[in-house]
Enzyme design. Structure first.
Site, PDB file in Angstrom:
ATOM      1  N   ASP A   8      -6.096  -6.693 -10.756  1.00  0.00           N
ATOM      2  CA  ASP A   8      -4.865  -6.956 -11.417  1.00  0.00           C
ATOM      3  C   ASP A   8      -4.664  -8.371 -11.712  1.00  0.00           C
ATOM      4  OD1 ASP A   8      -4.697  -7.769  -8.607  1.00  0.00           O
ATOM      5  OD2 ASP A   8      -3.731  -5.983  -8.117  1.00  0.00           O
ATOM      6  N   ASN A  60       3.351  -1.761   2.341  1.00  0.00           N
ATOM      7  CA  ASN A  60       3.860  -0.461   1.822  1.00  0.00           C
ATOM      8  C   ASN A  60       2.969   0.603   1.384  1.00  0.00           C
ATOM      9  OD1 ASN A  60       3.422  -1.557  -0.499  1.00  0.00           O
ATOM     10  ND2 ASN A  60       5.342  -1.665  -1.224  1.00  0.00           N
ATOM     11  N   HIS A 116       0.670  -0.040  -0.846  1.00  0.00           N
ATOM     12  CA  HIS A 116       0.020  -0.237  -2.266  1.00  0.00           C
ATOM     13  C   HIS A 116      -1.301  -0.593  -2.474  1.00  0.00           C
ATOM     14  CE1 HIS A 116       1.677  -4.714  -2.050  1.00  0.00           C
ATOM     15  NE2 HIS A 116       0.323  -4.762  -2.487  1.00  0.00           N
ATOM     16  N   GLU A 158       2.746   0.425  -6.596  1.00  0.00           N
ATOM     17  CA  GLU A 158       3.739   0.342  -5.728  1.00  0.00           C
ATOM     18  C   GLU A 158       4.137   1.838  -5.431  1.00  0.00           C
ATOM     19  OE1 GLU A 158       4.622  -2.029  -4.219  1.00  0.00           O
ATOM     20  OE2 GLU A 158       4.933  -3.878  -5.300  1.00  0.00           O
TER      21      GLU A 158
END
Length: 244
Positions: free
Chosen positions: A67, A136, A138, A143
């Protein structure tokens, strides 16, 4: 899925570097999918050390990063291009033309995504994809969602991710709100996946990802369906798993 328990962060980093080194030695022109953030820093440091000792050769290795922040140029000290240069690329003999990171300066999100998917396809796919995991769940910047994004795409970062990344910036206002990221489908097409997890604060999400249902609300849970996943985690991160 194989799980290797490490004593601590340093041990995790060394074990992970051993796995990556084996990939490079077995296939000198392999394609490595690379990750950023604090988790893989120790792994990259170990790889650099082995290279400097003459144990590794990166001259034929190709890489594709997970990313990049949308809007950050290569010379921005918080860009993932800059991160990879500082922690790995400029310390080993990898060729610049063989390293690939999404173009954070491309304003056309659809073009940026299509271009990066074409690059990965042109490389012949990823042999080994390195991953960390967010609080979380990811992976990359995928996400929690109602769906699994198939290919590279632009994503709006959740507040929890922005909060987790603010330590790298002068203020939370400077943290980008969007990023380009490999999709879940892109990640899952890698031939082998190496997930690194460190720290007690990741214990709950690691347990949920491995032992809970496969759901896009916990993106990392999709790894349960991949045929070749290796998890290297320290004792703190595995504390909810009942592994001793």
């Amino acid at each position: 899925m194989k799980i290797y328990q490490a004593k601590d962060y340093n041990d995790m980093s060394r074990k992970a570097a051993n796995i990556i080194s084996a990939q490079i030695i077995m296939k000198p022109d392999c394609v490595l999918g690379l990750a950023t953030g604090s988790t893989p820093v120790g792994t990259y440091k170990q790889l650099v050390d082995w290279y400097q000792k003459g144990d590794l050769d990166f001259s034929k290795v190709k890489t594709a990063n997970l990313d990049e922040y949308k809007g950050l140029s290569k010379d921005n000290s918080q860009s993932y291009y800059y991160f990879m240069q500082e922690h790995l690329f400029k310390h080993v003999n990898i060729k610049e033309k063989n390293t690939h990171i999404p173009d954070g300066t491309e304003t056309d999100a659809e073009k940026a995504a299509e271009d990066y998917e074409a690059i990965i396809s042109g490389l012949g796919g990823v042999d080994l994809q390195l991953l960390g995991i967010g609080h979380n769940g990811h992976i990359g910047f995928n996400e929690p969602s109602d769906i699994y994004p198939k290919d590279t795409h632009v994503v709006d970062l959740q507040e929890s991710t922005i909060e987790a990344n603010k330590r790298f910036f002068d203020s939370i206002d400077e943290v980008p709100r969007q990023a380009y990221t490999m999709g879940i489908g892109t990640i899952m097409r890698a031939r082998k996946i190496l997930l690194l997890v460190s720290g007690a604060e990741k214990a709950d999400i690691l347990y949920e990802s491995i032992c809970g249902p496969v759901t896009p609300s916990v993106p990392a849970s999709i790894l349960q369906l991949h045929p070749d996943v290796i998890i290297v985690a320290d004792e703190a991160a595995l504390s909810k798993m009942g592994i001793s």
